[in-house]
Enzyme design. Structure first.
Site, PDB file in Angstrom:
ATOM      1  CD  GLU A   1     -14.085 -24.819  29.483  1.00 12.01           C
ATOM      2  OE1 GLU A   1     -14.757 -25.215  28.506  1.00 12.01           O
ATOM      3  OE2 GLU A   1     -13.770 -23.623  29.630  1.00 12.01           O
TER       4      GLU A   1
ATOM      5  CB  CYS B   1     -13.608 -19.287  29.156  1.00 10.56           C
ATOM      6  SG  CYS B   1     -13.822 -17.520  29.273  1.00 10.56           S
TER       7      CYS B   1
ATOM      8  CD  GLU C   1     -12.251 -14.283  22.551  1.00  6.42           C
ATOM      9  OE1 GLU C   1     -11.609 -15.053  23.294  1.00  6.42           O
ATOM     10  OE2 GLU C   1     -11.765 -13.264  22.052  1.00  6.42           O
TER      11      GLU C   1
ATOM     12  CE  LYS D   1     -27.865 -19.385  19.980  1.00  4.91           C
ATOM     13  NZ  LYS D   1     -28.601 -19.585  21.234  1.00  4.91           N
TER      14      LYS D   1
HETATM   15  P1  NAD Z   1     -21.876 -23.654  24.103  1.00 13.22           P
HETATM   16  O1  NAD Z   1     -20.752 -23.808  23.146  1.00 13.22           O
HETATM   17  O2  NAD Z   1     -22.662 -24.858  24.463  1.00 13.22           O
HETATM   18  O3  NAD Z   1     -22.920 -22.581  23.572  1.00 13.22           O
HETATM   19  C1  NAD Z   1     -22.539 -21.267  23.230  1.00 13.22           C
HETATM   20  C2  NAD Z   1     -23.553 -20.691  22.279  1.00 13.22           C
HETATM   21  O4  NAD Z   1     -23.514 -21.443  21.071  1.00 13.22           O
HETATM   22  C3  NAD Z   1     -24.998 -20.771  22.781  1.00 13.22           C
HETATM   23  O5  NAD Z   1     -25.676 -19.597  22.418  1.00 13.22           O
HETATM   24  C4  NAD Z   1     -25.552 -21.958  22.029  1.00 13.22           C
HETATM   25  O6  NAD Z   1     -26.941 -21.892  21.829  1.00 13.22           O
HETATM   26  C5  NAD Z   1     -24.830 -21.826  20.703  1.00 13.22           C
HETATM   27  N1  NAD Z   1     -24.765 -23.057  19.898  1.00 13.22           N
HETATM   28  C6  NAD Z   1     -24.924 -24.336  20.296  1.00 13.22           C
HETATM   29  N2  NAD Z   1     -24.819 -25.166  19.222  1.00 13.22           N
HETATM   30  C7  NAD Z   1     -24.576 -24.391  18.146  1.00 13.22           C
HETATM   31  C8  NAD Z   1     -24.343 -24.642  16.759  1.00 13.22           C
HETATM   32  N3  NAD Z   1     -24.357 -25.885  16.266  1.00 13.22           N
HETATM   33  N4  NAD Z   1     -24.099 -23.600  15.953  1.00 13.22           N
HETATM   34  C9  NAD Z   1     -24.051 -22.342  16.422  1.00 13.22           C
HETATM   35  N5  NAD Z   1     -24.271 -22.027  17.723  1.00 13.22           N
HETATM   36  C10 NAD Z   1     -24.530 -23.046  18.572  1.00 13.22           C
HETATM   37  O7  NAD Z   1     -21.228 -22.959  25.382  1.00 13.22           O
HETATM   38  P2  NAD Z   1     -21.950 -22.609  26.744  1.00 13.22           P
HETATM   39  O8  NAD Z   1     -22.201 -23.919  27.431  1.00 13.22           O
HETATM   40  O9  NAD Z   1     -23.067 -21.661  26.541  1.00 13.22           O
HETATM   41  O10 NAD Z   1     -20.789 -21.798  27.498  1.00 13.22           O
HETATM   42  C11 NAD Z   1     -19.752 -22.414  28.135  1.00 13.22           C
HETATM   43  C12 NAD Z   1     -18.527 -22.487  27.246  1.00 13.22           C
HETATM   44  O11 NAD Z   1     -18.190 -21.193  26.762  1.00 13.22           O
HETATM   45  C13 NAD Z   1     -17.301 -22.961  27.984  1.00 13.22           C
HETATM   46  O12 NAD Z   1     -16.583 -23.870  27.192  1.00 13.22           O
HETATM   47  C14 NAD Z   1     -16.500 -21.684  28.189  1.00 13.22           C
HETATM   48  O13 NAD Z   1     -15.132 -21.900  28.363  1.00 13.22           O
HETATM   49  C15 NAD Z   1     -16.811 -20.941  26.968  1.00 13.22           C
HETATM   50  N6  NAD Z   1     -16.589 -19.490  27.175  1.00 13.22           N
HETATM   51  C16 NAD Z   1     -15.529 -18.891  26.577  1.00 13.22           C
HETATM   52  C17 NAD Z   1     -15.266 -17.541  26.802  1.00 13.22           C
HETATM   53  C18 NAD Z   1     -14.100 -16.851  26.188  1.00 13.22           C
HETATM   54  O14 NAD Z   1     -14.069 -15.625  26.212  1.00 13.22           O
HETATM   55  N7  NAD Z   1     -13.122 -17.528  25.647  1.00 13.22           N
HETATM   56  C19 NAD Z   1     -16.124 -16.818  27.628  1.00 13.22           C
HETATM   57  C20 NAD Z   1     -17.197 -17.461  28.210  1.00 13.22           C
HETATM   58  C21 NAD Z   1     -17.425 -18.795  27.959  1.00 13.22           C
END
Ligand code: NAD
Length: 500
Positions: free
Chosen positions: A401, A300, A261, A187
């Site tokens: 963050e 991140c 992650e 997804k």
């Molecule tokens: P997000 O948590 O808002 O969304 C991530 C994914 O989760 C999206 O595909 C979203 O549609 C999905 N999602 C949202 N609600 C959900 C639910 N209830 N159940 C299951 N899936 C759901 O994050 P974002 O805004 O897309 O990305 C930014 C965040 O990601 C930041 O916090 C960043 O630090 C983190 N990030 C971490 C890494 C890592 O490797 N540790 C890498 C990149 C980004």
């Protein structure tokens, strides 16, 4: 339906990009579509993608389950060869992937999108190459015994991706899961699904139908359904810690495998020796890189808390501010652009709110103010780099963050003090230590509570390294064969009595 995988100039109509289920390119069963908006041109809809439902996810899971027995039964060389062929194909399309990444994510072509496209190729190649390393052990238990282990795939993996660097995150999961013999339901994030659909198109030309499925849709529907679905054996999630907690609780509630992650607020510690005249410029360049300014801070692993030793504080800040202020904010597709656009209006507003709150704190000093005019001809979400000094480690802007181009600067004197401040965070993803004194650098690196520490460099992950977080930054490791074994296989022990 067919997938068109490039974006035409604005005004030439909005294409519909279907999703991949069971080897077919399909719309959502509801017939609904969702706009994908350009971060750099807020009024341009790049494409529409299916607004998938649980019913669509059910179909994708069924296809992945059906494809599983044949895929897992293949000789590792065959799975490895497929991944290497995909790497080859991706390499041939590297520039197309980079351009689409710049359009879809708002990340600048030269500084971000091209390197990301290259990492995508490298990770497919790496996992194709190590496909034979998912191997078990034999216990030396005597000549009449054969006691061995097999590392078997988990089954169907549900991969949930974020928007900030979609191809790189996909490349941490997809080839690793496939090399181990799993099948996939992926997804993409709502805001940046296009590169993932294009990746799926390339991969699907080399994979049997159903081995890879991509379902576009919102997190609360499709993401939540992946966490809940009994047909999904493992959930591999990358995103915010906030959503990670929900995914972890839901998948954990049904005892599914999971890896998370998550976010970070990483310390960037500069010791006096790293600001000596002969290295100060290089250290400042490295800190700039570590802060991920050229991805608008939307990383991140951004080293967003700069701990500067008091003896070199002002001098170092001056050099850093000079370098950072030279970054060019502009059209992600333009070659001269260093920094592109922030992903969407909500994220943009959130960054501004953090900055306003930080500026209003007593003692805060604005070293660099990133509020700039939107580049000519563009109407998207642009914010230049911002540096705030005089910050205390317990302010919200130093604890949470921001996920924007905002660096906070905190002075320190004693090593114990800086270690305590660096570790006083619920996050523990990355860290950066700058010192010419090896004992000091490694001493600090060993004391920092973080899954990844870099010494005297600020770049991205190296192919094959272990990557993942401590504390609320996550569970599990990616990027390496060890991570893939831990994350995508389960161990079966077989004990045989020989010689009747
Ligand atoms: P997000 O948590 O808002 O969304 C991530 C994914 O989760 C999206 O595909 C979203 O549609 C999905 N999602 C949202 N609600 C959900 C639910 N209830 N159940 C299951 N899936 C759901 O994050 P974002 O805004 O897309 O990305 C930014 C965040 O990601 C930041 O916090 C960043 O630090 C983190 N990030 C971490 C890494 C890592 O490797 N540790 C890498 C990149 C980004």
């Amino acid at each position: 339906m067919k997938l068109q995988t490039t974006i035409d100039a604005p005004g030439s109509g909005t294409p519909e990009w279907p999703m991949l289920v069971g080897g077919e390119w399909v719309p959502a069963s509801s017939g609904e579509w969702r706009d994908v908006v350009s971060p750099a041109r807020g009024d341009q809809v790049l494409a529409r993608v299916p607004e998938a439902s649980r019913e669509d996810l059910d179909r994708a899971v069924a296809a992945a389950r059906e494809a599983l027995p044949a895929w897992r039964a293949l000789h590792f060389r065959e799975r490895g060869t497929v991944l290497l062929r995909i790497a080859e194909a991706l390499e041939g399309l590297a520039e197309e992937f980079a351009v689409l990444t710049a359009q879809d994510t708002g990340n600048a072509l030269r500084t971000q999108a091209r390197p990301e496209s290259a990492t995508l190729v490298a990770l497919f190649r790496y996992f194709g190459g190590v496909a034979g390393e998912f191997k078990g052990t034999v216990l030396p238990a005597g000549d009449d015994q054969l006691q061995y282990t097999r590392l078997e795939p988990l089954g169907v993996v549900g991969a949930i991706l974020p928007w900030n660097s979609p191809l790189m995150i996909a490349a941490m999961k997809l080839p690793a899961a496939l090399a181990a013999g799993n099948t996939l339901v992926v997804k993409p994030a709502e805001d940046a699904p296009l590169t993932i659909l294009k990746l799926a198109q390339v991969m699907s030309e080399h994979l049997p139908a159903g081995v890879l499925n991509v379902v576009t849709g919102v997190g609360e529907t499709v993401g939540q359904a992946i966490s809940e679905h009994p047909g999904i054996d493992k959930v591999s999630f990358t995103g915010s810690s906030q959503v990670g907690r929900i995914v972890g609780a839901t998948a954990g509630g049904r005892l599914a495998h999971q890896s998370l992650e998550l976010g970070g607020k990483s310390p960037n510690i500069v010791c006096p020796s790293a600001a000596a005249p002969d290295v100060i410029e290089a250290t400042a360049e490295g800190v700039l890189l570590a802060m991920r300014f050229t991805r608008q801070g939307q990383s991140c692993t951004a080293g967003s808390r700069l701990f500067l030793h008091a003896d070199v504080h002002d001098e170092f800040l001056e050099v850093l501010a000079r370098k950072v202020s030279a970054l060019k904010v502009g059209d992600p597709l333009a070659e001269e652009t260093d920094m592109g656009a922030i992903i969407n209006a909500t994220q943009y507003q959130q960054v501004l709110d953090y900055v306003e709150e930080g500026k209003a704190q007593p003692g805060a000093r604005v070293v660099l103010d990133g509020s700039r005019d939107v580049p000519d001809g563009l109407s998207g979400y642009f914010q230049g780099p911002t540096i705030l000094a005089g910050v205390a480690n317990d302010w919200r802007i130093a604890r949470e963050e921001v996920f924007g181009p905002v660096l906070v600067v905190i002075p320190w004197r004693e090593e114990d003090e800086v270690v305590a401040m660096a570790n006083d965070s619920h996050y523990g993803l990355a860290a950066f230590v700058w010192s010419r004194d090896l004992d000091q650098a490694l001493g600090l690196a060993h004391r920092i509570e973080s899954g990844w520490v870099q010494v005297n460099q600020g770049g991205g992950q190296v192919i094959g390294q272990s990557y993942g977080g401590y504390k609320a930054s996550g569970i599990g490791r990616e990027f390496s064969i060890e991570g893939a074994i831990e994350g995508f296989t389960q161990t079966k022990q077989i004990n045989v009595k020989l010689g009747r």
